[in-house]
Structures are given as structure tokens and as C-alpha cells.
Design an enzyme around this catalytic site. Structure first.
Site: not given
Lengths: 344, 344, 344, 344
Positions: D42, D45, D66, D101, D289
Site C-alpha cells: 500500500t 502504491h 505496520e 465492531c 478476505i
């Protein structure tokens, strides 16, 4: 504030006029003005002051853990709710950080406090709850129904333990929760519901809620009658609501091979179980049920209550002003009540 | 033909030279020349002639229900097999028409006969089986491994009752089947395997098969050791292989909240179980395990045996000529054997 | 014997008086005198002689794969049935020895023949079937209902792909199978059923069978109407019965996050699908449905038909003498029929 | 503070020395001193500033989602954590009150912000996160491993979509996440893992991580090779990691009947899919997923990382000082990196 309090270590409950103990809210807490609250078997144990209650509850404690009300004040960090909003709440206040709390299984948290048992509860004018315990009540749902989402949730947690679609379900014990399970089993697709319950009046109520067959387990012949009723297939699923040793033994014995058992009723002591001939040789699956899934069960109850209001009406036999709480316990003691709701 | 027969109602087994009883095959039957056969705990019960054996087995009966061999003759309606093909077979001969047989759950059929128990078995030169019971043996699999698909299947049925991936698995009882379960649990993704077994030699064998921790349950401190080993999480899954009342109680007590239990070991009589504090308040799921799934379990065993031949080698401690069968039972009696296989 | 035969490679079907081709039964076969048979969309494809039919069916072939009748003769090895017994049968004749056939998943067998398509079928006075394909019909079930267990099974296989209890189910396409799915979804515990179907008459029929909301997907505004109807939650489950590309795209788009899709309708060619925005980012689960589970689906249909006979009556719009079969196809061509059953 | 920022709408990333924007913490927030952070596809990108990035990301934005670090300050209402504690965090900041949630499915929340994409991220010295997003790092886990729990979680979420025990798993695409999936599939019980990946170097890496067979999908013959390798059974499970249309088509075609598909790779546009011949007639189950289950996936990753540290070491090919971030993107651009971790 008016409160129903266990304030002496003996049988009974007492009305008190007490100051609101929780003047200041934590940043994630919410203050709720209680409108209605359900009276639970747990409250009855504390009222009677039995062994369990003496070992668990400290005096004084305000009782009550099933309720509905309106938000009157919110902590500084609460979002997603508004003052005035009508809410119920999960009565288990869990740690929020263990692996169960963090995976949608808060009912398995070992660091749990129950309101009305481990700390002051909802049988009073105002109760403070963490915002994460709240449950918004849909406008279509009347207060009396909203007040008993908690026990409806116990029943739903049990009923939803297995996929009942097209199955023959047997329920042992038709107290308030067993009766809820009858209606929920039918609503969730059970082809047939069989109820084993010794009291005639409860069997009639089970039939009114949709039971296809009711039996008195103290009479002989249950096996033959169920065999005939099921075309020899025997029931697929057992929902055990009694906590009675004989009912558990009989229920497992009557099940079909490969049957499924959800156990909610709590035996007061260890029981004798022929594990080989019931569980192992029959290839049963047995699930223990505790509390309600937070909050999957609440969504399921919400759907049930909105699509089956008549069933909930039948289960609630009395709505009393909170001041007449003593009557509620007398009715329960005399076995004359289904579910009793108090209006605050 | 040589046969190992229970031909007197007393302890012991006797060799016989008997004519082949089944001269003509039914249209759906197959005759198999037995090559190897495993000796099972069930055979040992019949050898000892204990209460269970006296109540179930009629004399004379040829023993043996775990075997491999080659097809020597096929009934007129058999297709999908060829003479000479190497096969094992499911020892439960089921009705084939009940709802369990017709939905891949033949292990739950109530109209079942077991070879070597209810009718003549495989401890002989030739055995006749319905073709629908056959299992083709892959060329990579040695005869000794092929002979014990049946008990490997009991272990696999238990191990596959739950998804073990990433979980901590506790196994109570490290007999032959418990040992198989150790290797299978690791192969099927368990993160850690803990074994509770009173015999030192079996604990060593469990470690050789991959157990990460072994404990003697007769010593105190199991709870603390497991707590430390699991970072206080406690085991997720219990595979109960002992049938021992204390092991069942201890195993359930040691499990994590929400844990899963597969029970294969058969308690000889009813046990005492604190259902409330173990099953219900912990939210456990308990599955009784019987036989093998026909034939899902067989496919799973096939994969395991081909990908883990070393583990199977460790479990088979003796391969003896069939004539020396008395030795096998002496080894078992003295607790000196893992799995014994007889060569016919 | 009277038979309805595709005997020329062109549009149409023709009555024939033909000798019974199968004079001698195999040891595991059963001869059944046909009483009633259902007319399927597959028969209509063969009648029209469309591309699919031309590629698959050889002339001459007796049509028909949904039927009920009585056993008139049994092969030498057949057990568990008696002459005179009323039976239907699974129309997929599978190999019986592959891993799917041996694990209760015969619908996935790749070595399958369908009667009335790949070999002579049931639109005639007598049909021969393997005994392992039979299904015993309960005495309470009328012949017309028994004749259509096969398509009811397609619907049931789809409806039972997911646990519908308390869920909002959306069905795209209200042909005969879609209509069955409406009634089955309600019977199996769906809280609400929404039907998307362009034909007004079919929408009315869906409502008669229990649909809570019906919509014409060719009209705009479906999204807003469903959003309002579901309190913005959107449907949980999609049962795709149309095989229409736009319906598939629209259905997946309308589903809630985490929704479930069972696909039975067969798109005639490859479709365009925005897999990222529908399946992946929404976390959908999609199951392809083929045939019926042998025989789990049959047990489920049996329960449904016995507990919901009125729904089945509504689905069967015509019962005609077999000789008037041409009418059946005309009714289907004109879109005037639900399910048509022929009486032989 | 040092920060890696997208501060112009063009290809590139720029180092900045910026004041800490978030001076005061909310009551439920935590400030973390970042130690290590992973570089994700990501980020690449956004670095390239492709169509997706231009449509989603506003400049200026600090990148990075991360990471691992230590708590340096806690909001007034935070409990269960201590200053100094080492933590990672889920990068999806969800609403906390929707049905997803509240049922352990926060990854399906539609009201989600991703740090480093929708708001400032972790490629800087300090990052502020809601305490409910934190994940405590076990002392045995090195910082570099802890920094990549997020992508390990994507892989784990995919791998745990199905029970892999004893199954043959096929993985299409062996980028960093595909490689993680290889090691995880083996650890979670897959019998065999087959990898389809066009780049030779990645195939070698897949083999080093446990792949039993690797194939170049641009070469012909994949079907025959897999057929031979699987004894004609074909793979049971497909883990789709490429987002490539051809890989998706080929993967589904190669699967066994009844196979299972987990799709993580994101096709950049709608694809053509022969839904009938793949999904429906094969009876496939396909799961999309997205993200990681909060927090079930995190527990699974924690177990994997602690029991398979060598595999994680192989996946991390570079650990660079944060100042050399430009190198990381060059390595990725040249296809020379597995996973790159930056040290802050």
C-alpha cells in the site's frame, strides 16, 4: 432515590431512599434513568438468601440487572450515544482487554462483575454503566420487552448454539427461560418442539408458545411417546433449562444418535453421568452456555422481539409498580408468575 | 485355514485349523486373503474374557478387525475393485439404509455388526467383507501401516473433531491411540501438545512423537506447570483417551474458558461430573467420538500415513508371525507393547 | 409401455408405445411403476432442443427425472425395501466409490449419469433404478408432492447452505425453485424474506408463500427500498435462483458486509464480476450449489413437505394426465405454470 | 520529529522534520514511540501515486501503518496498559459501535480510517492510537517481527478462512503475503502446499518456506503436473494472493470438486468469471478476505510468530534505518525485496 436493597444478611429485600452513590461519571460511563426492570431467578436467590447468595453477595447491594431506561448524562469520552436515548445494557461488566473480550466472546471473560450481584444494580431510579455495555432500543419495542433483553439473551444464546432448521428440539424445563426457548426454537426454524416439564401450568404455557408436544417427565412412557411422535427418529437437539440431574440424564438418553445438547440450567452440585452410553457411544455434541454473546446475542434478541412481540407478551405475566416489589417475589415463590417486570 | 479363535468362555485364545465357513460369496461381497492384522485393546478384552467380553461375544468367534490383505474373489455385482488389489476394510458392517448410513455418518448406525466381535473376524487366512466396506491401500503404504488404519482412524476421528490449527492441545492417556493422537495433532497444526500420562515409558514415547510437554497426572502441580507453559492461557482442546474418571475431571478443569473436548476413552461406569463448574460456566464444547466416519476419516488417515510414515513406525513396536499371537497378548499384559501387528 | 420421448433432433417431444427395454434387473436394481412425475426446466430445455440440449442429449431418450411410484420388482441383492413400497429416487446415478460418494457428498461425483438426460428416464410406466438411489415416501405425503422431491431438493440444498435463523434473506428469481426457496427460508427461521423478480405474477406468488417484500429489479430504487425495509442493515443472505448476470451483480451489491451467497441459477455464459468491491472488500462467502446432498437434503425435504403441505400445494399449479404432456410444455412456454406434475 | 511524508501529489516520498501534531491525548488514546515499521505494498502504491492513491490519499499524509513501539503516554481513561510497554496496533480505526465492531468483526466496519492512508501514520517517531487498537508484544518476539503483525495478519486471516488440516493447499502469488501464507499453511496442518508464481526467485523462496511443489503458471502443463502430484485428487483449497484475473480463473479451474477459495489479492478491475463451470458445478465455497479479524487474527499471528520465528526471518529480507527509506522503495520497485522493515 428509591432503591430495592439487600441490606441485611437474611431473607428479604428492603426499599431504601438513598443518595445517588455515583455523583461523578467516568469518561466512558453513562447515567441511565431506569424505566422498567425485570425480576430474575438470581434476584429470587438473593431475596431468599440461599447458600449461593450468602457466598457471593455483600450487603448492602442494590439488586437488579435487567432493565431499560433513558440516558440522562454521559461521560466526557462517550460517543455514539445521545442524552435521552433509550437503552438497555449487558449486565456483565468485563475487563475489555483479555482474549475473550477482544474476540467477541466477552461472556467468557474471567474478570467480570455483574450489576445487582457484585456491585449496585438497576432496581433504583438511576444506574451508571460503561457505554460499551449499552444496547440501543428500537422504537418499535415496548419498555416491558426492552427490560428483559438479558434473560431473553440467555434463552437465545442457548437456542442459537445449534442450527435448528428442520430439527426436532426437546426442551427440559419450562420456566421463564425455557418458555422463551420454545418460542425462539419455533421462530428459528425447528420443525417440532417437545417440552418436558413436571408442572401442568407451565406445560400449558409452553403449548401456547408453540410447543408441538408436552410431557410430564415424572410420568412413565416418555420414551414411547416421543418415539411415536418422531417416527422413531427421536429428538435431534436438547435444550437443557432445568439444571435437574434426572432431566439431564433423561434428556441425553432420549436424544437421537449424533444429537446436540445445549446446557443452560445449572445443577446445584456435581451429577452422575453415564458418559459412555450417552455422550460417547451416541456421538453427542454438548455445549455449556453462559451469559450472552457480546453482542451477537443481543442482535438476535432484537430481531426476535421485533418479529415475535406476541410471544414476549405471553411470557411477561405481570408488570408491577416498583414499590410493590414484594408481591413479585411472593408470586415467584408461589409459582404463579412467568416473567415479572417492575415499573420505576 | 489357520485362525485365532475364542472358542471357550474363559481367558485365552486358541489356534484352530478350520474350513473356510463362507464358501459362496454374496453378490456384493469380496473375499480377502489376509496379510497383516493389528491387535487391538478390544481383542485384549476378549482374550481376558472380562465382563464386557462375556456380555457381548459368543464362542466360537474368530477374532481380529484391523487388517490388510489382497482380494482373491469378488461377488457378481461388485464393481470398482479388481482381484489382487490390496485393501483394508472398515470393521463396522452397517445397515446401509438408515439416515446415518445415507448421510456419511455410518458410524452412528444403530444396526451395526463388528467383525471379530459380533461375527468371525480377520485373524485368519481369509475374510469376507461387503465391498462397500473396502478401503484401497496406496502403493506407498507398507502392509504393517495398512493393517492399522482402523485404530489410526479412531485417533484421527478424535483429533479431527475440532480445528487444532494454532491451538494448545492436551491429551489425557498415551496408550497406542493417545500416541497416534500426539503425532496427528502436530501434523494437523496444533501449536503445542501437552500429554498427561502416569506411565514414564509412555510419556517418553509421546515426546518422541512430538509432545511439547508431558506430565504425570498422579503428581501434584499439573495446573501450575501448564499455566506457566501456556502463559496462563491454559489448553484450548482436550483429547480424552483414557476413559479414566479423574482424568476426565482434571482435563476439563485444566481447559481454558470456551475450550473444546473430544472424548474417545470409555469410562467403564457412570462418572461424577461437576457439570456447572466445568461444562456450563466454562462454556465448553464436548463431543463424544465413536468409530470412524465412513469414509471421511479413512481419507484423513490415508493422508496422515503417507505424509508421516516415521510416526507410524514408532507406534508399531512389534510385528510377529500370527502363530506367535500368544506373545502379543503377553506383551500387552505386561505393558511392553505399543501397537502389535500379526503377519499371516 | 407409454413413454414421452425425445426421438428426433428438433423441437418437440413425442409419445411412444415402447417395449420395456430393461427386461432383467441387476442384482442391486429395483423396478418402479411410475405414478406421478414432475416436469422440470431441464425437460423444457430438451423439449425446445436448445444449444445445451443438443450438446448433451442423444436421441432417442425417454425424458423425466422427478417421479414417484411403487416398487414392482427387486434385484436379488436388494434389501431394506419391499415390493409395493412407494418410493421416489435421486436422479443422479453416481459411481459409488469415489471420495465424494463415500463421504455423503455424492452430488460432487464426477462420474454421474442423470436419468431422463443421459439415459432413459421416468416419463413412462416403469423405470429401473439402483436401490441405493431410492427414497421411501412417508404415508402422509400425497403423490404429487412426492413426485417433486428432486426440485424441492435443489431449493433445499440452496436454502440450507447457510443458517438462516433470524436473518434477512434476499432471493433473486421467483421461478418454481425460487418460490420453493421462499417458503423454505421462512420455515427454516429467516426473519424476513425479500424477493427480486421482474414478473408481477411471480411476485404475487412469492408473497402468497410468505415473502415479506417483493421488488421488480428492472425498476430503480431497489437499494433505497431495501435499506428502509432493513433499517439500513441490508440483507444477510442472497439465494441466487435466476442465473442472470445483472441479478448476480445487483444481489451481491445489495448484500450486507460479511453476507452469504448461495448460487443455484446457472448463467448461460461467463459473467463480469467486480470481485474486489463485492466479494473481497465486503468479506462475502459464496457457495455454488449443485444437485442435492445424498441424502441429507432428502431428509430435509421430507421434513419440509410434511410440515408445510400447503406451501407445496401452492407451488404445484397443474396436475395433468401424462398423455396431455404437450399442454404442460405450452403452459411453461407461456409462463402460466408454477410446477406441473404428470399423472401416469 | 522525523517523518516520511507524502507531501506532494506526484511520485515520491519526502523526509520532514515536523512538530508532533497531536500534543494532547484523548482520554482513550495512547502515544507510542515507534521503534520499527514495515513497508507495505500500500505504501508503494502511494509512493508511486497511482490511480488508487490519487483517489484516496490527501497530501500531506505521514505514511506507515505496520509498526511496533513503546507506550510513552496514556490518556486519562486508559487502563490495562502501562507506560513503557511494547505494543503494535491494528491500523484500522473503526467506529466501535456498529454491529460488526460489537461482534468481533470490526474488519467489516464501514466507518473505518486507516492510519498512513486516511490520517497520519507510523513512519515517524511518535504515533497516537486508540488504546482499543493496541496489541501487546510478547517478550520473545523481536522488534522486526513485531513490526509486521499487520501483513502477517492479512496472510493469517486468509489461511485461517478454512480448516487446512490434511488438505492440499494451492497458493497463487508468492509476494510477501503469499510467502507468509506458505509457511502458515504448513504450520496450520496442510498436508501439501503448491505455489503458482511466475517469478523464479519467489518460487525458490516459497520452497525455502516449505512449499512442496512450485510451478510457473505462464508455462503450460500445470494441470497435468498437479494432477500427478495429487494422485488426481487436485487441490482442496485455493489461497488467492495475486489479484490477477488469469490466476483466479486458473486457480478455480484447478481446484477439486467441493473446493474452498479464500481471496485476498485485489483485482484492479472487474474480471470475467465462468461462474457456472467453476463455482456452481464444482460446488465451491469462496470467501473474500479483508483486513484482520479484530482481534482473533492477532492471537493467531502471535502464536505463529512465536512458534515459527525462522520463517518470519526468511520473509524479512531487509531491515534499514528509516532515513534510508528511499532504498526500500527502490528495492521493491526492482522486485529485489521480500519484506522491508524500517528502524526508527
Amino acid at each position: 432515590m428509591f432503591a430495592i436493597v439487600k441490606n441485611r444478611p437474611e431473607k428479604g429485600l428492603w426499599a431504601e431512599d438513598r443518595l445517588n452513590a455515583q455523583k461523578t461519571l467516568g469518561p466512558n460511563d453513562v447515567r441511565i434513568k431506569v424505566s422498567h426492570a425485570g425480576v430474575c431467578g438470581t434476584d429470587f436467590h438473593i431475596y431468599k438468601w440461599d447458600d449461593w447468595a450468602q457466598g457471593r453477595v455483600k450487603v448492602p447491594t442494590v439488586l437488579g440487572h435487567e432493565f431499560v431506561g433513558n440516558i440522562v448524562e454521559m461521560g466526557s469520552a462517550v460517543s455514539g450515544y445521545t442524552v435521552g436515548e433509550r437503552v438497555s445494557a449487558e449486565c456483565h461488566i468485563t475487563c475489555g482487554v483479555c482474549r475473550f473480550c477482544r474476540t467477541g466472546q466477552g461472556h467468557l471473560c474471567v474478570d467480570t462483575q455483574i450489576i445487582g450481584v457484585d456491585r449496585d444494580g438497576a432496581f433504583t431510579n438511576e444506574v451508571v454503566m460503561p457505554a460499551s455495555n449499552l444496547w440501543k432500543i428500537h422504537p418499535d419495542i415496548p419498555d416491558a420487552h426492552a427490560a428483559i433483553f438479558d434473560p431473553l439473551g440467555n434463552a437465545m444464546h442457548t437456542v442459537s448454539a445449534f442450527n435448528l432448521a428442520g430439527k426436532t428440539v426437546m426442551i427440559t424445563g419450562a420456566g421463564a427461560i425455557g418458555l422463551m426457548a420454545v418460542a425462539m426454537s419455533k421462530a428459528r426454524g425447528a420443525a417440532k418442539v417437545i417440552v418436558l416439564e413436571p408442572q401442568e401450568a407451565k406445560r400449558r404455557m409452553a403449548e401456547a408458545l408453540g410447543a408441538d408436544m408436552t410431557l410430564d417427565p415424572t410420568q412413565s412412557g416418555a420414551n414411547d411417546k416421543i418415539k411415536a411422535f418422531t417416527n422413531a427418529a427421536m429428538p435431534d437437539v436438547l435444550l437443557e433449562m432445568s439444571g435437574n440431574e434426572k432431566a439431564i440424564q433423561q434428556g441425553m438418553t432420549l436424544l437421537a444418535m449424533g444429537g446436540e445438547v445445549a446446557m443452560l440450567g445449572i445443577p446445584p452440585k456435581a451429577i452422575t453421568l453415564d458418559v459412555a452410553s450417552t455422550i460417547i457411544f451416541k456421538g453427542l455434541t454438548v455445549k455449556g452456555i453462559i451469559g450472552r454473546k457480546m453482542f451477537e446475542t443481543w442482535y438476535q434478541v432484537d430481531t426476535f422481539v421485533r418479529t415475535n412481540p406476541d410471544a414476549v407478551d405471553k411470557i411477561i405475566t405481570h408488570v408491577l409498580p416498583a414499590e410493590r416489589f414484594a408481591e413479585a417475589f411472593t408470586l415467584m415463590e408461589e409459582g404463579k408468575a412467568g416473567k415479572v417486570v417492575l415499573k420505576f
